[in-house]
Scaffold this motif. Sequence first.
Motif, PDB file in Angstrom:
ATOM      1  N   THR A 496      41.134  30.495  64.682  1.00  0.00           N
ATOM      2  CA  THR A 496      39.884  29.824  65.039  1.00  0.00           C
ATOM      3  C   THR A 496      38.739  30.219  64.117  1.00  0.00           C
ATOM      4  O   THR A 496      37.756  29.491  64.018  1.00  0.00           O
ATOM      5  CB  THR A 496      39.511  30.150  66.487  1.00  0.00           C
ATOM      6  N   ASN A 497      38.836  31.366  63.468  1.00  0.00           N
ATOM      7  CA  ASN A 497      37.854  31.794  62.477  1.00  0.00           C
ATOM      8  C   ASN A 497      38.407  33.038  61.791  1.00  0.00           C
ATOM      9  O   ASN A 497      39.417  33.607  62.241  1.00  0.00           O
ATOM     10  CB  ASN A 497      36.500  32.103  63.118  1.00  0.00           C
ATOM     11  N   TYR A 498      37.770  33.471  60.720  1.00  0.00           N
ATOM     12  CA  TYR A 498      38.204  34.682  60.044  1.00  0.00           C
ATOM     13  C   TYR A 498      37.011  35.303  59.329  1.00  0.00           C
ATOM     14  O   TYR A 498      35.972  34.666  59.129  1.00  0.00           O
ATOM     15  CB  TYR A 498      39.327  34.390  59.035  1.00  0.00           C
ATOM     16  N   GLU A 499      37.141  36.549  58.968  1.00  0.00           N
ATOM     17  CA  GLU A 499      36.163  37.223  58.112  1.00  0.00           C
ATOM     18  C   GLU A 499      36.935  38.056  57.102  1.00  0.00           C
ATOM     19  O   GLU A 499      38.122  38.321  57.277  1.00  0.00           O
ATOM     20  CB  GLU A 499      35.215  38.101  58.925  1.00  0.00           C
ATOM     21  N   ARG A 500      36.265  38.476  56.042  1.00  0.00           N
ATOM     22  CA  ARG A 500      36.979  39.178  54.986  1.00  0.00           C
ATOM     23  C   ARG A 500      36.149  40.352  54.470  1.00  0.00           C
ATOM     24  O   ARG A 500      34.924  40.362  54.559  1.00  0.00           O
ATOM     25  CB  ARG A 500      37.293  38.231  53.830  1.00  0.00           C
ATOM     26  N   THR A 501      36.839  41.342  53.929  1.00  0.00           N
ATOM     27  CA  THR A 501      36.163  42.393  53.190  1.00  0.00           C
ATOM     28  C   THR A 501      35.798  41.843  51.818  1.00  0.00           C
ATOM     29  O   THR A 501      36.369  40.859  51.362  1.00  0.00           O
ATOM     30  CB  THR A 501      37.081  43.615  53.014  1.00  0.00           C
ATOM     31  N   PHE A 502      34.823  42.454  51.151  1.00  0.00           N
ATOM     32  CA  PHE A 502      34.463  41.939  49.835  1.00  0.00           C
ATOM     33  C   PHE A 502      35.460  42.422  48.787  1.00  0.00           C
ATOM     34  O   PHE A 502      36.166  43.405  48.963  1.00  0.00           O
ATOM     35  CB  PHE A 502      33.028  42.293  49.449  1.00  0.00           C
ATOM     36  N   THR A 503      35.494  41.703  47.672  1.00  0.00           N
ATOM     37  CA  THR A 503      36.456  42.022  46.623  1.00  0.00           C
ATOM     38  C   THR A 503      35.910  43.122  45.720  1.00  0.00           C
ATOM     39  O   THR A 503      34.731  43.441  45.748  1.00  0.00           O
ATOM     40  CB  THR A 503      36.758  40.773  45.777  1.00  0.00           C
ATOM     41  N   ASP A 504      36.784  43.695  44.902  1.00  0.00           N
ATOM     42  CA  ASP A 504      36.408  44.752  43.969  1.00  0.00           C
ATOM     43  C   ASP A 504      35.817  44.094  42.717  1.00  0.00           C
ATOM     44  O   ASP A 504      36.537  43.640  41.835  1.00  0.00           O
ATOM     45  CB  ASP A 504      37.637  45.589  43.614  1.00  0.00           C
ATOM     46  N   ALA A 505      34.491  44.070  42.655  1.00  0.00           N
ATOM     47  CA  ALA A 505      33.830  43.335  41.577  1.00  0.00           C
ATOM     48  C   ALA A 505      33.901  44.055  40.238  1.00  0.00           C
ATOM     49  O   ALA A 505      33.674  43.436  39.204  1.00  0.00           O
ATOM     50  CB  ALA A 505      32.364  43.112  41.942  1.00  0.00           C
ATOM     51  N   TYR A 506      34.207  45.360  40.227  1.00  0.00           N
ATOM     52  CA  TYR A 506      34.125  46.132  38.986  1.00  0.00           C
ATOM     53  C   TYR A 506      35.492  46.426  38.365  1.00  0.00           C
ATOM     54  O   TYR A 506      35.578  47.076  37.337  1.00  0.00           O
ATOM     55  CB  TYR A 506      33.380  47.441  39.236  1.00  0.00           C
ATOM     56  N   ASN A 507      36.561  45.965  38.987  1.00  0.00           N
ATOM     57  CA  ASN A 507      37.887  46.162  38.421  1.00  0.00           C
ATOM     58  C   ASN A 507      37.987  45.373  37.109  1.00  0.00           C
ATOM     59  O   ASN A 507      37.804  44.153  37.103  1.00  0.00           O
ATOM     60  CB  ASN A 507      38.941  45.672  39.417  1.00  0.00           C
ATOM     61  N   PRO A 508      38.280  46.049  36.001  1.00  0.00           N
ATOM     62  CA  PRO A 508      38.291  45.342  34.720  1.00  0.00           C
ATOM     63  C   PRO A 508      39.524  44.480  34.498  1.00  0.00           C
ATOM     64  O   PRO A 508      39.574  43.699  33.556  1.00  0.00           O
ATOM     65  CB  PRO A 508      38.251  46.484  33.705  1.00  0.00           C
ATOM     66  N   ALA A 509      40.534  44.609  35.334  1.00  0.00           N
ATOM     67  CA  ALA A 509      41.779  43.860  35.118  1.00  0.00           C
ATOM     68  C   ALA A 509      41.559  42.382  35.410  1.00  0.00           C
ATOM     69  O   ALA A 509      40.773  41.997  36.266  1.00  0.00           O
ATOM     70  CB  ALA A 509      42.877  44.415  36.007  1.00  0.00           C
ATOM     71  N   ASN A 510      42.281  41.547  34.720  1.00  0.00           N
ATOM     72  CA  ASN A 510      42.193  40.108  34.940  1.00  0.00           C
ATOM     73  C   ASN A 510      43.436  39.563  35.630  1.00  0.00           C
ATOM     74  O   ASN A 510      43.407  38.490  36.215  1.00  0.00           O
ATOM     75  CB  ASN A 510      42.005  39.374  33.603  1.00  0.00           C
ATOM     76  N   ALA A 511      44.541  40.290  35.533  1.00  0.00           N
ATOM     77  CA  ALA A 511      45.788  39.819  36.145  1.00  0.00           C
ATOM     78  C   ALA A 511      45.668  39.856  37.657  1.00  0.00           C
ATOM     79  O   ALA A 511      45.133  40.797  38.233  1.00  0.00           O
ATOM     80  CB  ALA A 511      46.959  40.679  35.683  1.00  0.00           C
ATOM     81  N   THR A 512      46.181  38.832  38.314  1.00  0.00           N
ATOM     82  CA  THR A 512      46.054  38.725  39.755  1.00  0.00           C
ATOM     83  C   THR A 512      46.655  39.934  40.466  1.00  0.00           C
ATOM     84  O   THR A 512      46.109  40.443  41.441  1.00  0.00           O
ATOM     85  CB  THR A 512      46.744  37.432  40.246  1.00  0.00           C
ATOM     86  N   ASN A 513      47.786  40.411  39.977  1.00  0.00           N
ATOM     87  CA  ASN A 513      48.449  41.513  40.682  1.00  0.00           C
ATOM     88  C   ASN A 513      47.780  42.859  40.421  1.00  0.00           C
ATOM     89  O   ASN A 513      48.232  43.875  40.933  1.00  0.00           O
ATOM     90  CB  ASN A 513      49.931  41.579  40.290  1.00  0.00           C
ATOM     91  N   SER A 514      46.726  42.903  39.594  1.00  0.00           N
ATOM     92  CA  SER A 514      46.040  44.163  39.321  1.00  0.00           C
ATOM     93  C   SER A 514      44.747  44.286  40.115  1.00  0.00           C
ATOM     94  O   SER A 514      44.155  45.352  40.145  1.00  0.00           O
ATOM     95  CB  SER A 514      45.736  44.294  37.828  1.00  0.00           C
ATOM     96  N   VAL A 515      44.270  43.206  40.676  1.00  0.00           N
ATOM     97  CA  VAL A 515      43.039  43.231  41.455  1.00  0.00           C
ATOM     98  C   VAL A 515      43.410  43.051  42.929  1.00  0.00           C
ATOM     99  O   VAL A 515      44.093  42.086  43.275  1.00  0.00           O
ATOM    100  CB  VAL A 515      42.075  42.113  41.020  1.00  0.00           C
ATOM    101  N   PRO A 516      43.002  43.971  43.795  1.00  0.00           N
ATOM    102  CA  PRO A 516      43.386  43.832  45.205  1.00  0.00           C
ATOM    103  C   PRO A 516      42.760  42.605  45.832  1.00  0.00           C
ATOM    104  O   PRO A 516      41.574  42.340  45.664  1.00  0.00           O
ATOM    105  CB  PRO A 516      42.842  45.113  45.841  1.00  0.00           C
ATOM    106  N   LEU A 517      43.553  41.839  46.519  1.00  0.00           N
ATOM    107  CA  LEU A 517      43.036  40.702  47.250  1.00  0.00           C
ATOM    108  C   LEU A 517      42.368  41.196  48.524  1.00  0.00           C
ATOM    109  O   LEU A 517      42.768  42.220  49.090  1.00  0.00           O
ATOM    110  CB  LEU A 517      44.162  39.725  47.569  1.00  0.00           C
ATOM    111  N   PRO A 518      41.345  40.513  48.994  1.00  0.00           N
ATOM    112  CA  PRO A 518      40.583  41.024  50.144  1.00  0.00           C
ATOM    113  C   PRO A 518      41.393  40.980  51.433  1.00  0.00           C
ATOM    114  O   PRO A 518      42.271  40.148  51.616  1.00  0.00           O
ATOM    115  CB  PRO A 518      39.382  40.081  50.211  1.00  0.00           C
ATOM    116  N   GLN A 519      41.034  41.883  52.314  1.00  0.00           N
ATOM    117  CA  GLN A 519      41.657  41.904  53.639  1.00  0.00           C
ATOM    118  C   GLN A 519      40.983  40.853  54.517  1.00  0.00           C
ATOM    119  O   GLN A 519      39.759  40.732  54.535  1.00  0.00           O
ATOM    120  CB  GLN A 519      41.483  43.278  54.276  1.00  0.00           C
TER     121      GLN A 519
END
Length: 538
Positions: A496-519
Amino acid sequence: DLGKMRFVSNSSYYNRKEVTGYEGTNYDLSFYQGLGWPDAFNHGSTYIPVQFKNGAIYPLLDNKGVHLPPGATNYRSPNTIKNNQESMTQEFRLESTDPTSRFTWTAGAFWQLTREYSLEEIHDPNQDQFLQAIFSPINPGDVVNSLNMFGEATLPNGDNYYNRNIAHDRQIAGFGEVSYKLTDEWKVILGGRYSKSSFNLSHFADGPLNYGQSTYPDPKDPTNLIPGTVLSGATENKFTPKAGVAWQATSTDLYYFTYAQGYRAGGSNAPLPPFCHDGLNAAGYPKGAPGTYKSDTTQSFEVGAKNNLSNKFRLASSVYYIKWQDIQQSVYISGGCGLQFTDNLGTAVAKGFDVQADMILGSFNIEAALGYTDARFSKDSKNSLALKGDAISGQAAINGAPGVNPPWTASVGAQYNFTLSERDAFARLDYQYTRGSSWLAPVQDPNSAQYTANAGVNISPSISSSKFMQARAGLTLGDWQASLFIDNLLNAHPITNYERTFTDAYNPANATNSVPLPQYNQYTFRPMTVGLSVSYRH
């Protein structure tokens, strides 16, 4: 009673004290894990440069859950929020009471004073120990602790985040309405309200996660920031007219048209912490979140009917069109901030219809309702925070949640009244359906400045259509009534709705599997619940 008119005085006082909270650990972990990168230091998010002690520590939090390092697996930082509300209102009203007059009228005055107090705290007396468990200094001789990383040690009461707001809302208004019967069937209505409203906010923040006390510009030298309480406020005057016409075609059939203007009073925003500056600048707010936002206004047009067929079938229907300007909407600052504020974001149109029907068939009562709402921005807002076609978000739009209203809603309820052992009894079944939104909220729109791409992959859950059913059966025993109920009879669990933690804005990696996806924290119905309720009326 004053003969052909009546004087009414209505006074009220309301007082509520509430304590709630949330899992502040998630908030802290998502913030900490962004500080171990060089770019965090370059943007002022930490006073001394630090690095993760080893690669196994990162990430602390992602879409798969919480990952605490050895020696810190019991780390917790709970949050508490205190909300106090106190409100006083007074209304005086004069009303005509002559049933033989073609004129009926109302005139009055209204006064209100509301005080709201909120205090949000994250309790983290072990913050220094946790920081030392995950970080090591880059420069020899630096000591990892709250004071060196944020410029302030944990507060004496163990808080790492302290946010207090005291707000006052005041309003005084005069209003009046007159209706005139042109004939026995036709009536015209004119009315208006003039109000003066004011609001102010006293904001004080402290703690390491706020980088010390809140600050405000020195009146003598605006470039000098003084720590202490931040004050903001404004005053507004509004006139809102109303006009309408009604046609009483028969004693049981009424048709009407109404035009009205309305407004919602403005308010104040608490300043956002320093670590939000990058996100604010990217969203078009280089000077920070606005201290105040003004009222939003509406112009509404409604055509409707009320019909009654022999008291066996009653139907109420309406079609409406609302033009909404200077919309008060939450602006979500993504990246390394994850907080929000309110601003006026342009123009929208809300249009739709609703139908309600009641039917009596002997011992059966059947009620049904159908509604459709299309509420979307009709123009791009400033800084592309919301775009034409984006859905309007409601109060549930917090922490990156879309919070949009369903376009279609439908409900039907049936009740059977009978006699059991010479006592009144009933059995009832209710069914409700809502359809998932057909349009994206600004935080879901890839072209909006509020959108977060999550390392190039949008994993935001979709808001599902939902079905909810309730059953109830009861028996009257004199002044007592007992009833058995089952809520969520289908044991449905749609999102019915959701909320999320913010992403890691300072991670220098560009690959998807190197940057944690938000909870993502998802909301749904309470599971099937069976209970017994007993009431007494005398």
